[in-house]
Design a protein around this motif. Sequence first.
Motif, PDB file in Angstrom:
ATOM      1  N   GLU A  87       8.827 -14.577  -6.696  1.00 32.05           N
ATOM      2  CA  GLU A  87       7.703 -14.917  -5.499  1.00 32.05           C
ATOM      3  C   GLU A  87       7.283 -13.225  -5.477  1.00 32.05           C
ATOM      4  OE1 GLU A  87       9.250 -17.110  -2.441  1.00 32.05           O
ATOM      5  OE2 GLU A  87      11.340 -17.708  -3.657  1.00 32.05           O
ATOM      6  N   TYR A 115      15.127 -26.392  -2.395  1.00 28.17           N
ATOM      7  CA  TYR A 115      15.322 -25.234  -1.582  1.00 28.17           C
ATOM      8  C   TYR A 115      16.529 -24.817  -1.298  1.00 28.17           C
ATOM      9  CZ  TYR A 115      10.041 -24.519  -3.280  1.00 28.17           C
ATOM     10  OH  TYR A 115       8.907 -24.424  -3.604  1.00 28.17           O
ATOM     11  N   GLY A 116      17.143 -23.819  -0.671  1.00 23.69           N
ATOM     12  CA  GLY A 116      18.281 -23.673   0.170  1.00 23.69           C
ATOM     13  C   GLY A 116      17.027 -24.322   1.515  1.00 23.69           C
ATOM     14  N   LEU A 164      14.485 -21.057   2.203  1.00 25.49           N
ATOM     15  CA  LEU A 164      14.351 -19.718   1.394  1.00 25.49           C
ATOM     16  C   LEU A 164      12.930 -19.501   0.769  1.00 25.49           C
ATOM     17  CD1 LEU A 164      18.700 -20.188   1.305  1.00 25.49           C
ATOM     18  CD2 LEU A 164      17.089 -19.455   3.301  1.00 25.49           C
ATOM     19  N   GLN A 208      26.508 -20.373  -6.081  1.00 22.96           N
ATOM     20  CA  GLN A 208      24.971 -20.624  -4.962  1.00 22.96           C
ATOM     21  C   GLN A 208      25.441 -19.312  -3.981  1.00 22.96           C
ATOM     22  OE1 GLN A 208      22.258 -22.114  -6.111  1.00 22.96           O
ATOM     23  NE2 GLN A 208      22.939 -23.745  -7.122  1.00 22.96           N
TER      24      GLN A 208
HETATM   25  C1  G1P Z   1      16.921 -20.308  -5.461  1.00 15.14           C
HETATM   26  C2  G1P Z   1      17.821 -20.133  -4.384  1.00 15.14           C
HETATM   27  C3  G1P Z   1      17.008 -21.131  -3.333  1.00 15.14           C
HETATM   28  C4  G1P Z   1      16.065 -20.645  -2.635  1.00 15.14           C
HETATM   29  C5  G1P Z   1      14.482 -20.243  -3.982  1.00 15.14           C
HETATM   30  C6  G1P Z   1      13.397 -19.918  -3.592  1.00 15.14           C
HETATM   31  O1  G1P Z   1      16.667 -21.091  -6.125  1.00 15.14           O
HETATM   32  O2  G1P Z   1      18.709 -20.791  -5.012  1.00 15.14           O
HETATM   33  O3  G1P Z   1      18.279 -21.110  -1.771  1.00 15.14           O
HETATM   34  O4  G1P Z   1      15.325 -20.983  -2.221  1.00 15.14           O
HETATM   35  O5  G1P Z   1      15.193 -19.602  -4.674  1.00 15.14           O
HETATM   36  O6  G1P Z   1      12.696 -18.716  -4.506  1.00 15.14           O
HETATM   37  P1  G1P Z   1      15.942 -21.308  -7.479  1.00 15.14           P
HETATM   38  O7  G1P Z   1      14.189 -21.164  -7.242  1.00 15.14           O
HETATM   39  O8  G1P Z   1      16.799 -20.395  -8.667  1.00 15.14           O
HETATM   40  O9  G1P Z   1      16.295 -22.637  -8.306  1.00 15.14           O
END
Ligand code: G1P
Length: 286
Positions: free
Chosen positions: A132, A168-169, A203, A229
């Motif tokens: 991001e 997402y979280g 998140l 996590q």
């Molecule tokens: C990770 C986090 C998640 C967050 C996200 C943001 O997930 O575990 O909580 O919302 O990044 O990009 P991932 O994208 O690695 O599955």
Amino acid sequence: MQVRSAVIPAAGLGTRFLPATKAVPKELFPIGDRPALQVVIDEALGAGIEHIVVVSSHAKPAVEAYLSPAPEMVEALRAAGKDDAAERVESIGRDWKATVVYQDVPKGLGHAVGCAREAVGDEPFAVLLPDELMGDSSLLAQMNGVCTSTGGSVVAVLEVERSKVSSYGVIDPSGERLPDGVIPVRDLVEKPPADEAPSNFILTGRYVLTADAWGEIAALQPGRGGELQLTDALRAQAARSPFHAVVADVERYDTGNPLGFLTASVSLGLSHPELAAPLRDHLSEL
Ligand code: G1P
């Protein structure tokens, strides 16, 4: 207290970008004349951070090469009269400290961040997910201020349609959103089914965490997807300490997929001092 270190997890193999990632890590794909990793580093530096800890993998030696001094290249550029380029290359790891640590087994984001514990030490720290990109440093600077004033951890969130939350979280707010975008948080949950999600605030890849997060990360048990996590470590913090979210009010680009990367390149190119005008002309012609 100003957060001094930022952890950037960058050990993933970028399978969504193959074959582009076969030889070049996606963190080093260019956004204009900077690798995406440098865009994230510049965001951290702009928020007062001075130590960048990149969590990489031995399968991606180019990440360490990018962060290492290159005296011969600098000398050659100076000899050729290319002082601006020499200065930019030399500043990497000179004007700020760079540390590379390794996560060779993909055990989840919590595990990746935990690999940086020794490099950061026992103090608050930021985490920036390099998938991001943010338009500027204002969000991180605000999060740092909220961490200082509340004494607790802070996460960045975005409000999205409920149908999207399961990737997402998600935070469980314990109060209303204040005018400055700050929301008190009582719990967090990683990738809940949409109909079980406690809110539609997700998140979004920026965290400012108090030092007790290290203990919670070390104690993590496999969670969603069998991975360690980061969200579960934060959940333990939120259960006992002040914990806040800040709603991201900056331009944000999701570079986790090829279309997002292309969009970020064009959008950030349109704010580059030299590239903006010719890029705009070209887009108009198209
Ligand atoms: C990770 C986090 C998640 C967050 C996200 C943001 O997930 O575990 O909580 O919302 O990044 O990009 P991932 O994208 O690695 O599955």
